[in-house]
Design a protein around this motif. Structure first.
Motif, PDB file in Angstrom:
ATOM      1  N   GLY A 130      20.413  17.154  37.711  1.00  0.00           N
ATOM      2  CA  GLY A 130      19.617  15.963  37.959  1.00  0.00           C
ATOM      3  C   GLY A 130      20.456  14.704  38.054  1.00  0.00           C
ATOM      4  N   ASP A 131      19.843  13.572  37.757  1.00  0.00           N
ATOM      5  CA  ASP A 131      20.494  12.267  37.853  1.00  0.00           C
ATOM      6  C   ASP A 131      21.324  12.048  36.597  1.00  0.00           C
ATOM      7  N   MET A 132      22.597  12.413  36.666  1.00  0.00           N
ATOM      8  CA  MET A 132      23.466  12.429  35.502  1.00  0.00           C
ATOM      9  C   MET A 132      24.566  11.379  35.629  1.00  0.00           C
ATOM     10  N   PRO A 133      25.153  10.984  34.485  1.00  0.00           N
ATOM     11  CA  PRO A 133      26.341  10.131  34.555  1.00  0.00           C
ATOM     12  C   PRO A 133      27.485  10.899  35.216  1.00  0.00           C
ATOM     13  N   VAL A 134      28.524  10.179  35.612  1.00  0.00           N
ATOM     14  CA  VAL A 134      29.644  10.821  36.304  1.00  0.00           C
ATOM     15  C   VAL A 134      30.337  11.824  35.395  1.00  0.00           C
ATOM     16  N   VAL A 135      30.541  11.469  34.129  1.00  0.00           N
ATOM     17  CA  VAL A 135      31.171  12.355  33.158  1.00  0.00           C
ATOM     18  C   VAL A 135      30.157  12.675  32.058  1.00  0.00           C
ATOM     19  N   LEU A 136      29.941  13.961  31.801  1.00  0.00           N
ATOM     20  CA  LEU A 136      28.971  14.399  30.807  1.00  0.00           C
ATOM     21  C   LEU A 136      29.688  14.894  29.562  1.00  0.00           C
ATOM     22  N   ASP A 137      28.947  15.034  28.471  1.00  0.00           N
ATOM     23  CA  ASP A 137      29.491  15.665  27.276  1.00  0.00           C
ATOM     24  C   ASP A 137      28.425  16.569  26.669  1.00  0.00           C
ATOM     25  N   ASP A 138      28.702  17.117  25.500  1.00  0.00           N
ATOM     26  CA  ASP A 138      27.787  18.080  24.888  1.00  0.00           C
ATOM     27  C   ASP A 138      26.411  17.499  24.610  1.00  0.00           C
ATOM     28  N   MET A 139      26.337  16.197  24.357  1.00  0.00           N
ATOM     29  CA  MET A 139      25.077  15.586  23.962  1.00  0.00           C
ATOM     30  C   MET A 139      24.319  14.945  25.117  1.00  0.00           C
ATOM     31  N   THR A 140      24.840  15.059  26.332  1.00  0.00           N
ATOM     32  CA  THR A 140      24.098  14.555  27.487  1.00  0.00           C
ATOM     33  C   THR A 140      22.785  15.314  27.605  1.00  0.00           C
ATOM     34  N   ALA A 141      21.704  14.592  27.852  1.00  0.00           N
ATOM     35  CA  ALA A 141      20.392  15.232  27.951  1.00  0.00           C
ATOM     36  C   ALA A 141      20.387  16.269  29.068  1.00  0.00           C
ATOM     37  N   LEU A 142      19.694  17.379  28.813  1.00  0.00           N
ATOM     38  CA  LEU A 142      19.630  18.467  29.779  1.00  0.00           C
ATOM     39  C   LEU A 142      18.473  18.252  30.747  1.00  0.00           C
ATOM     40  N   HIS A 143      18.789  18.290  32.035  1.00  0.00           N
ATOM     41  CA  HIS A 143      17.772  18.190  33.073  1.00  0.00           C
ATOM     42  C   HIS A 143      18.029  19.268  34.128  1.00  0.00           C
ATOM     43  N   PRO A 144      17.907  20.544  33.751  1.00  0.00           N
ATOM     44  CA  PRO A 144      18.226  21.612  34.700  1.00  0.00           C
ATOM     45  C   PRO A 144      17.370  21.532  35.957  1.00  0.00           C
ATOM     46  N   GLN A 145      17.992  21.897  37.073  1.00  0.00           N
ATOM     47  CA  GLN A 145      17.336  21.791  38.369  1.00  0.00           C
ATOM     48  C   GLN A 145      16.957  23.148  38.947  1.00  0.00           C
ATOM     49  N   ASN A 146      17.034  24.194  38.147  1.00  0.00           N
ATOM     50  CA  ASN A 146      16.621  25.520  38.588  1.00  0.00           C
ATOM     51  C   ASN A 146      16.133  26.317  37.382  1.00  0.00           C
ATOM     52  N   SER A 147      15.481  27.425  37.651  1.00  0.00           N
ATOM     53  CA  SER A 147      14.861  28.209  36.576  1.00  0.00           C
ATOM     54  C   SER A 147      15.907  28.803  35.639  1.00  0.00           C
ATOM     55  N   TYR A 148      17.023  29.246  36.175  1.00  0.00           N
ATOM     56  CA  TYR A 148      18.078  29.812  35.337  1.00  0.00           C
ATOM     57  C   TYR A 148      18.558  28.787  34.307  1.00  0.00           C
ATOM     58  N   GLY A 149      18.868  27.578  34.768  1.00  0.00           N
ATOM     59  CA  GLY A 149      19.313  26.541  33.857  1.00  0.00           C
ATOM     60  C   GLY A 149      18.249  26.175  32.837  1.00  0.00           C
ATOM     61  N   THR A 150      16.986  26.165  33.275  1.00  0.00           N
ATOM     62  CA  THR A 150      15.883  25.864  32.361  1.00  0.00           C
ATOM     63  C   THR A 150      15.771  26.925  31.271  1.00  0.00           C
ATOM     64  N   GLN A 151      15.881  28.175  31.661  1.00  0.00           N
ATOM     65  CA  GLN A 151      15.794  29.268  30.684  1.00  0.00           C
ATOM     66  C   GLN A 151      16.941  29.211  29.687  1.00  0.00           C
ATOM     67  N   LYS A 152      18.129  28.904  30.156  1.00  0.00           N
ATOM     68  CA  LYS A 152      19.264  28.779  29.245  1.00  0.00           C
ATOM     69  C   LYS A 152      19.088  27.587  28.303  1.00  0.00           C
ATOM     70  N   ALA A 153      18.584  26.477  28.826  1.00  0.00           N
ATOM     71  CA  ALA A 153      18.370  25.294  27.989  1.00  0.00           C
ATOM     72  C   ALA A 153      17.343  25.579  26.894  1.00  0.00           C
ATOM     73  N   MET A 154      16.287  26.292  27.226  1.00  0.00           N
ATOM     74  CA  MET A 154      15.284  26.640  26.221  1.00  0.00           C
ATOM     75  C   MET A 154      15.889  27.519  25.138  1.00  0.00           C
ATOM     76  N   CYS A 155      16.729  28.457  25.530  1.00  0.00           N
ATOM     77  CA  CYS A 155      17.390  29.313  24.543  1.00  0.00           C
ATOM     78  C   CYS A 155      18.295  28.502  23.624  1.00  0.00           C
TER      79      CYS A 155
END
Length: 320
Positions: A130-155
């Motif tokens: 999604g609309d992310m900063p140029v450099v991310l880190d572990d605590m950057t909010a998760l905004h997955p753009q596909n089902s795979y990423g969403t499923q991993k984020a939920m886990c």
């Protein structure tokens, strides 16, 4: 020590098994038993001094992992997954394997009070997006753009909560795109990142479905396996309340990858790569960020590749 591995017949699973057996110990304790779990029976290694059990299980079936959990393994590596494009194409399958089976595994640990069991799950850079900063880190909010990423984020969130409650000792590794994978292309959206190097090096044609300007955050198979082993040895309290870590990959563009191919194998190899845009693949890959601050994982002792040349040289050496 008893170690269980889901997805043990896969590419990472087999490499992890070999690494663990070569070491013979984990966190200073001898490995005495391995339980290898996959939908097909994993190859059984011929090794003395370690009891190896290979189970062909459908982990989406209720209670499928109960016999394994009843044995109270000290470490569980949860690698089983439906990869990105396949999870996007079949929502039900992706949810069943990537999320429901993980929840079932956590509940099984909870019911047996396996609070000391170290659960290492492989997540993905796809959890971001999604609309992310140029450099991310572990605590950057998760905004997955596909089902795979969403499923991993939920886990990830579930493992954080179960760890917070002391129900399991979880640690989640967000894997960069792994290159160069051996074998043939698979259903992962990132599969091209290996095929545009692997096939030309073997004298075969390959297709690049994304623009050459596309950047990826990548890591070699060897460094990913080192990270999986190390993750089981890091103390949970050292990781902290938030148990997900982005591994220290490197940022590289497709054009830089092809230039490394040119340096390694010449213009003829690069000429074997055809550029054919695939909007479906582009839509998935363009949602993956490519630049990360991985200071936390490095402080915890995880290491990455020095540069992309090291990755391609290692693959060539291994393939000989």
């Amino acid at each position: 020590m008893h170690i269980a591995i889901t997805g043990a017949a896969g590419f990472l699973g087999q490499r992890l098994v070999n690494q663990l057996l070569a070491r013979g110990q984990l966190d200073g304790e001898a490995i005495t038993r391995l339980t290898l779990i996959d939908q097909v029976e994993a190859p059984k290694p011929d090794v003395k001094g370690v009891e190896v059990e290979c189970l062909a299980l459908d982990i989406t079936s209720p209670g499928a992992l109960d016999p394994v959990l009843d044995e109270r393994p000290a470490v569980i590596y949860h690698l089983a997954a439906v990869v990105s494009s396949a999870a996007e194409a079949d929502l039900d399958l992706g949810m069943a394997v990537n999320f429901d089976a993980t929840r079932e595994l956590l509940e099984g640990c909870r019911q047996r009070e396996l609070s000391g069991t170290r659960l290492v799950m492989a997540s993905s850079v796809a959890a971001y997006g999604g609309d992310m900063p140029v450099v991310l880190d572990d605590m950057t909010a998760l905004h997955p753009q596909n089902s795979y990423g969403t499923q991993k984020a939920m886990c990830e969130l579930l493992i954080n909560d179960y760890s917070r409650r002391g129900l399991v000792d979880g640690r989640v590794l967000r894997l960069p795109t792994i290159v160069i994978r051996p074998g043939r292309p698979n259903a992962a959206a990132s599969s091209f990142a290996s095929s545009i190097l692997r096939e030309p090096l073997a004298g075969e044609q390959a297709i690049c479905p994304v623009p050459v300007e596309q950047e990826l955050f990548v890591m070699s198979p060897a460094k990913v396996i080192d990270a999986l082993v190390h993750a089981a040895e890091v103390l949970g309290e050292s990781i902290g309340a938030f148990r997900a870590l982005m591994l220290p990959g490197i940022t590289v563009s497709v054009s830089e990858m092809l230039e490394a191919l040119r340096e390694a194998a010449g213009d003829e190899a690069v000429a074997r790569v055809r550029h054919e845009a695939d909007p479906r693949i582009q839509a998935i890959v363009s949602g993956w960020p490519a630049r990360f601050d991985t200071e936390k994982s490095r402080e915890l002792g995880f290491t990455g590749d020095r540069d992309f040349k090291e990755i391609i040289d290692a693959y060539i050496s291994e393939s000989r």
